[in-house]
Write a protein that holds these residues in place. Structure first.
Motif, PDB file in Angstrom:
ATOM      1  N   GLY A 273       7.586   3.342  -6.064  1.00  0.00           N
ATOM      2  CA  GLY A 273       9.088   3.890  -6.013  1.00  0.00           C
ATOM      3  C   GLY A 273       9.252   4.473  -4.466  1.00  0.00           C
ATOM      4  O   GLY A 273      10.415   5.166  -4.204  1.00  0.00           O
ATOM      5  N   CYS A 274       8.320   4.303  -3.469  1.00  0.00           N
ATOM      6  CA  CYS A 274       8.582   4.776  -2.037  1.00  0.00           C
ATOM      7  C   CYS A 274       9.120   3.541  -1.575  1.00  0.00           C
ATOM      8  O   CYS A 274       8.423   2.496  -1.065  1.00  0.00           O
ATOM      9  CB  CYS A 274       7.038   5.101  -1.565  1.00  0.00           C
ATOM     10  N   GLU A 275      10.377   3.529  -1.566  1.00  0.00           N
ATOM     11  CA  GLU A 275      11.278   2.358  -1.069  1.00  0.00           C
ATOM     12  C   GLU A 275      12.324   2.520   0.239  1.00  0.00           C
ATOM     13  O   GLU A 275      13.144   1.910   0.337  1.00  0.00           O
ATOM     14  CB  GLU A 275      12.320   1.928  -2.372  1.00  0.00           C
ATOM     15  N   SER A 276      12.234   3.783   0.544  1.00  0.00           N
ATOM     16  CA  SER A 276      13.091   4.230   1.710  1.00  0.00           C
ATOM     17  C   SER A 276      12.458   5.092   2.473  1.00  0.00           C
ATOM     18  O   SER A 276      11.612   5.763   2.203  1.00  0.00           O
ATOM     19  CB  SER A 276      14.371   4.821   0.956  1.00  0.00           C
ATOM     20  N   ALA A 277      12.902   5.191   3.896  1.00  0.00           N
ATOM     21  CA  ALA A 277      12.356   5.557   5.026  1.00  0.00           C
ATOM     22  C   ALA A 277      12.163   7.279   4.681  1.00  0.00           C
ATOM     23  O   ALA A 277      11.134   8.009   4.959  1.00  0.00           O
ATOM     24  CB  ALA A 277      12.934   5.506   6.295  1.00  0.00           C
ATOM     25  N   ASP A 278      13.202   7.916   3.907  1.00  0.00           N
ATOM     26  CA  ASP A 278      13.162   9.073   3.708  1.00  0.00           C
ATOM     27  C   ASP A 278      12.314   9.596   2.587  1.00  0.00           C
ATOM     28  O   ASP A 278      12.010  10.647   2.209  1.00  0.00           O
ATOM     29  CB  ASP A 278      14.611   9.825   3.227  1.00  0.00           C
ATOM     30  N   THR A 279      11.667   8.476   1.843  1.00  0.00           N
ATOM     31  CA  THR A 279      10.806   9.091   0.690  1.00  0.00           C
ATOM     32  C   THR A 279       9.372   8.675   1.118  1.00  0.00           C
ATOM     33  O   THR A 279       8.259   8.901   0.240  1.00  0.00           O
ATOM     34  CB  THR A 279      11.078   7.982  -0.483  1.00  0.00           C
TER      35      THR A 279
ATOM     36  N   SER B 137      12.145  13.568  23.130  1.00  0.00           N
ATOM     37  CA  SER B 137      12.279  13.065  22.054  1.00  0.00           C
ATOM     38  C   SER B 137      10.711  12.875  21.180  1.00  0.00           C
ATOM     39  O   SER B 137       9.845  12.691  21.972  1.00  0.00           O
ATOM     40  CB  SER B 137      12.738  11.562  22.029  1.00  0.00           C
ATOM     41  N   VAL B 138      10.918  12.828  19.929  1.00  0.00           N
ATOM     42  CA  VAL B 138       9.718  12.724  19.032  1.00  0.00           C
ATOM     43  C   VAL B 138       9.499  11.618  18.264  1.00  0.00           C
ATOM     44  O   VAL B 138      10.612  10.766  18.430  1.00  0.00           O
ATOM     45  CB  VAL B 138       9.746  13.841  18.113  1.00  0.00           C
ATOM     46  N   HIS B 139       8.427  11.128  17.710  1.00  0.00           N
ATOM     47  CA  HIS B 139       8.428  10.208  16.874  1.00  0.00           C
ATOM     48  C   HIS B 139       9.216  10.165  15.509  1.00  0.00           C
ATOM     49  O   HIS B 139       9.069  11.597  15.054  1.00  0.00           O
ATOM     50  CB  HIS B 139       7.083   9.849  16.440  1.00  0.00           C
ATOM     51  N   LEU B 140       9.814   9.161  14.921  1.00  0.00           N
ATOM     52  CA  LEU B 140      10.583   9.337  13.740  1.00  0.00           C
ATOM     53  C   LEU B 140       9.496   9.752  12.808  1.00  0.00           C
ATOM     54  O   LEU B 140       8.380   9.414  12.736  1.00  0.00           O
ATOM     55  CB  LEU B 140      11.131   7.982  13.137  1.00  0.00           C
ATOM     56  N   GLY B 141       9.761  10.946  12.052  1.00  0.00           N
ATOM     57  CA  GLY B 141       8.877  11.751  11.127  1.00  0.00           C
ATOM     58  C   GLY B 141       7.897  12.616  11.556  1.00  0.00           C
ATOM     59  O   GLY B 141       7.330  13.422  10.843  1.00  0.00           O
ATOM     60  N   GLN B 142       7.941  12.766  12.756  1.00  0.00           N
ATOM     61  CA  GLN B 142       6.869  13.664  13.429  1.00  0.00           C
ATOM     62  C   GLN B 142       7.451  14.790  13.975  1.00  0.00           C
ATOM     63  O   GLN B 142       8.903  14.947  14.153  1.00  0.00           O
ATOM     64  CB  GLN B 142       5.935  12.922  14.581  1.00  0.00           C
TER      65      GLN B 142
ATOM     66  N   TYR C  85       4.117  10.234   8.092  1.00  0.00           N
ATOM     67  CA  TYR C  85       4.607   9.245   8.906  1.00  0.00           C
ATOM     68  C   TYR C  85       3.290   8.095   8.897  1.00  0.00           C
ATOM     69  O   TYR C  85       3.487   6.964   9.322  1.00  0.00           O
ATOM     70  CB  TYR C  85       4.870   9.802  10.127  1.00  0.00           C
ATOM     71  N   GLN C  86       2.148   8.437   8.458  1.00  0.00           N
ATOM     72  CA  GLN C  86       1.020   7.646   8.586  1.00  0.00           C
ATOM     73  C   GLN C  86       1.307   6.360   7.902  1.00  0.00           C
ATOM     74  O   GLN C  86       0.943   5.423   7.834  1.00  0.00           O
ATOM     75  CB  GLN C  86      -0.221   8.185   8.054  1.00  0.00           C
ATOM     76  N   LEU C  87       2.561   6.260   7.002  1.00  0.00           N
ATOM     77  CA  LEU C  87       2.649   5.256   6.050  1.00  0.00           C
ATOM     78  C   LEU C  87       3.589   4.278   6.620  1.00  0.00           C
ATOM     79  O   LEU C  87       4.048   3.555   6.095  1.00  0.00           O
ATOM     80  CB  LEU C  87       2.979   5.722   4.566  1.00  0.00           C
TER      81      LEU C  87
ATOM     82  N   GLY D  85       0.794  -1.150  -0.013  1.00  0.00           N
ATOM     83  CA  GLY D  85      -0.011  -0.020   0.047  1.00  0.00           C
ATOM     84  C   GLY D  85       0.991   1.179   0.097  1.00  0.00           C
ATOM     85  O   GLY D  85       0.638   2.503   0.396  1.00  0.00           O
ATOM     86  N   LEU D  86       1.961   1.223  -0.393  1.00  0.00           N
ATOM     87  CA  LEU D  86       2.753   2.495  -0.562  1.00  0.00           C
ATOM     88  C   LEU D  86       2.675   2.805  -1.968  1.00  0.00           C
ATOM     89  O   LEU D  86       2.658   2.087  -2.983  1.00  0.00           O
ATOM     90  CB  LEU D  86       4.417   1.940  -0.226  1.00  0.00           C
ATOM     91  N   PRO D  87       3.099   4.263  -2.267  1.00  0.00           N
ATOM     92  CA  PRO D  87       3.026   4.734  -3.545  1.00  0.00           C
ATOM     93  C   PRO D  87       4.330   4.029  -4.305  1.00  0.00           C
ATOM     94  O   PRO D  87       5.344   3.678  -3.725  1.00  0.00           O
ATOM     95  CB  PRO D  87       3.604   6.006  -3.559  1.00  0.00           C
TER      96      PRO D  87
END
Ligand code: UDP
Length: 494
Positions: A83-89, A417-422, A93-95, A79-81
């Protein structure tokens, strides 16, 4: 040459987690292992294959036994777009859940590829966030060595927390002492990584699986060098029955400017332009500010960071990689006139900066960093003091190591500390005054600033020595290879 003869038949398979802070050091590790005569294969999905192929091809062309093997990334099934293959892409964060689903689905794809490998690898070095690699390696009877991209300091802190459970006995914001460490190190619960932090402990089952897989691995490779974390490495080795190999700093494997400029991603700024900008600044005068590949700060936090840097009165490079609030940030930059006002002394990099190249320039005098472990080590290698602005993961732990143990950094005053991506809650925002004060202290020419700089430069020299012939990390690579060679021999004769 001796190493090559000794390890003629050895082949290592490296499998990183799909995030820049994990793939970059593994590519560096691959080069280092190949320089010791081991045949190295790195499995990458298409996006990372494209990002790293020129660096790896260059290494192969220079005669190193290194190659990339491409595997499919199951984005769509998860369920990822495309080409979305790396945490930075990840668009948001919902994904992240979907990202973990894709990573789980990767097991079958990796196993299929391993089946085709001939010869079967003598050893797999896998990112610990791919815990199913334990099962895959078992199927093929391959010893597995885990890599998590963190320091021995972090490993020891996490182990001691896990065993003592002291964090479960204290209120969220009251500092407590971590038991069993060579130094007196205090944290609050809200500064700890996921497994221990009540605000962040999502995916508890996955985290536990990761912890177990790492504990059961044959050994651990650490991107660090023994002289940097004396005491911590020894303790960690005791926990792991000796099978810990500190083989870093891995970033030192990128020893030419082209590799440095192309490290990790296509830089958003021309390396030559960047160097030209730096060339005309006095030595040690520039502060480089970058919060890594994954951190996303809010527009109000960006504003504090930018204005704090401006108020410090030093030339600076600021990397703007801001995610969902980038429009708001760009609007502020243009409406406030920030870029225009600082035209003479600020270089904004929108996107990916050639970080290692920048840090190695003599004009740079300090690094304002989120304290990702790669960035922390890169700062150490460059002999630079740090302004520490930790955000998530184990970054608060790295901050403690830099500020309290190594004494080469000054904190901006981040507390939670925050959540990754938040992004941080508004009340946890770091102020421009905190940033200005820390930058001024680090760049200061007085006694304290000079001492910090002296220690940082000394560490930089030690880092370089460690990877040279006879250095501790160089020896550790040889020990790791010898250990795996022994296993391979036993397997052959059994
Ligand atoms: N990096 C870079 N340019 C950027 C941002 C990051 O070259 O604009 C590199 C950096 O040199 C480091 C890695 O990306 O090697 C980031 O890893 P780190 O552990 O510091 O932080 P993370 O991105 O995992 O939070």
């Amino acid at each position: 040459m001796a190493a090559i003869e000794k390890t003629e038949q050895l082949s290592f398979l490296l499998i990183p987690l799909m995030a820049p802070g994990h793939v970059i050091p593994m590519i560096d590790m691959a080069k280092m292992l190949a320089r010791h005569g081991v045949n190295v294969t790195i499995m990458l999905t298409p996006l990372n294959f494209n990002r790293f192929s020129s660096v790896v091809n260059r290494a192969a062309m220079s005669g190193l036994p290194i190659r990339l093997l491409q595997i499919r990334f199951p984005s769509q099934e998860a369920g990822l777009p495309a080409g979305c293959e790396s945490a930075d892409t990840l668009p948001s964060y919902q994904l992240i859940q979907n990202f973990f689903v894709a990573i789980k689905l990767l097991q079958a794809i990796v196993e299929e590829k391993m089946e085709e490998m001939n010869p079967i690898p003598s050893c797999v070095i896998f990112d610990k966030h791919l815990p199913w690699m334990a099962e895959a390696c078992q199927k093929f009877g391959i010893p597995r060595v885990s890599f998590d991209g963190m320091s021995s300091f972090t490993q020891l802190v996490m182990h001691n927390l896990y065993v003592s459970k002291i964090h479960q006995t204290v209120p969220e914001t009251v500092p407590f002492l971590v038991p069993g460490l060579p130094h007196e190190i205090e944290f609050t619960k809200l500064q700890l990584p996921g497994l221990f932090n009540p605000r962040i402990n999502d995916f508890p089952e996955f985290r536990e699986q990761v912890r177990l897989t790492e504990a059961e691995a044959y050994g651990v490779v650490v991107n660090s060098f023994e002289e940097l974390e004396k005491g911590y490495v020894d303790e960690f080795k005791k926990i792991r029955g000796g099978k810990v190999w500190c083989i870093g700093p891995l970033s030192l494997s990128s020893d030419d400017n082209l590799d440095r400029a192309e490290r990790g991603n296509q830089a958003s700024i021309d390396a030559a332009q960047c160097l030209k900008w730096l060339d005309i600044r006095p030595p040690g005068s520039v502060i480089y500010a970058c919060l890594g590949s994954l951190a996303r700060i809010s527009a109000p936090q960006f504003l504090e960071l930018a204005l704090g840097l401006e108020a410090s009165n030093h030339p600076f490079i600021l990397v703007v990689n801001t995610g969902s609030e980038s429009e708001e940030i760009e609007k502020w930059i243009s409406e406030d006139g920030f870029e225009e006002r600082n035209r003479e002394r600020c270089l904004l990099v929108r996107g990916w900066a050639p970080q290692v190249l920048i840090l190695s320039h003599p004009a740079v005098g300090g690094f304002l960093s989120h304290c990702g472990w790669n960035s922390t080590l890169e700062s150490i290698c460059a002999g630079l003091p740090m302004v520490t602005f930790p955000l998530f993961g184990e970054q608060f732990l790295n901050e403690k190591l830099v500020v309290q143990v190594l004494k080469t950094g000054v904190g901006v005053g981040a507390r939670v500390s925050v959540h990754l991506g938040q992004t941080q809650r508004p009340e946890d925002k770091v102020t421009r005054d905190g940033i200005q004060a820390a930058v001024e202290m680090v760049m200061d020419q007085g006694e304290e600033g000079c001492e910090r700089r002296r220690v940082a430069q000394e560490l930089g020299k030690m880092a370089k020595r460690s990877v040279e012939e006879g250095g501790s990390s160089c020896l550790n690579i040889e020990l790791l290879i010898e250990d795996i060679a022994k296993l391979a021999k036993q397997k052959k004769s059994s």
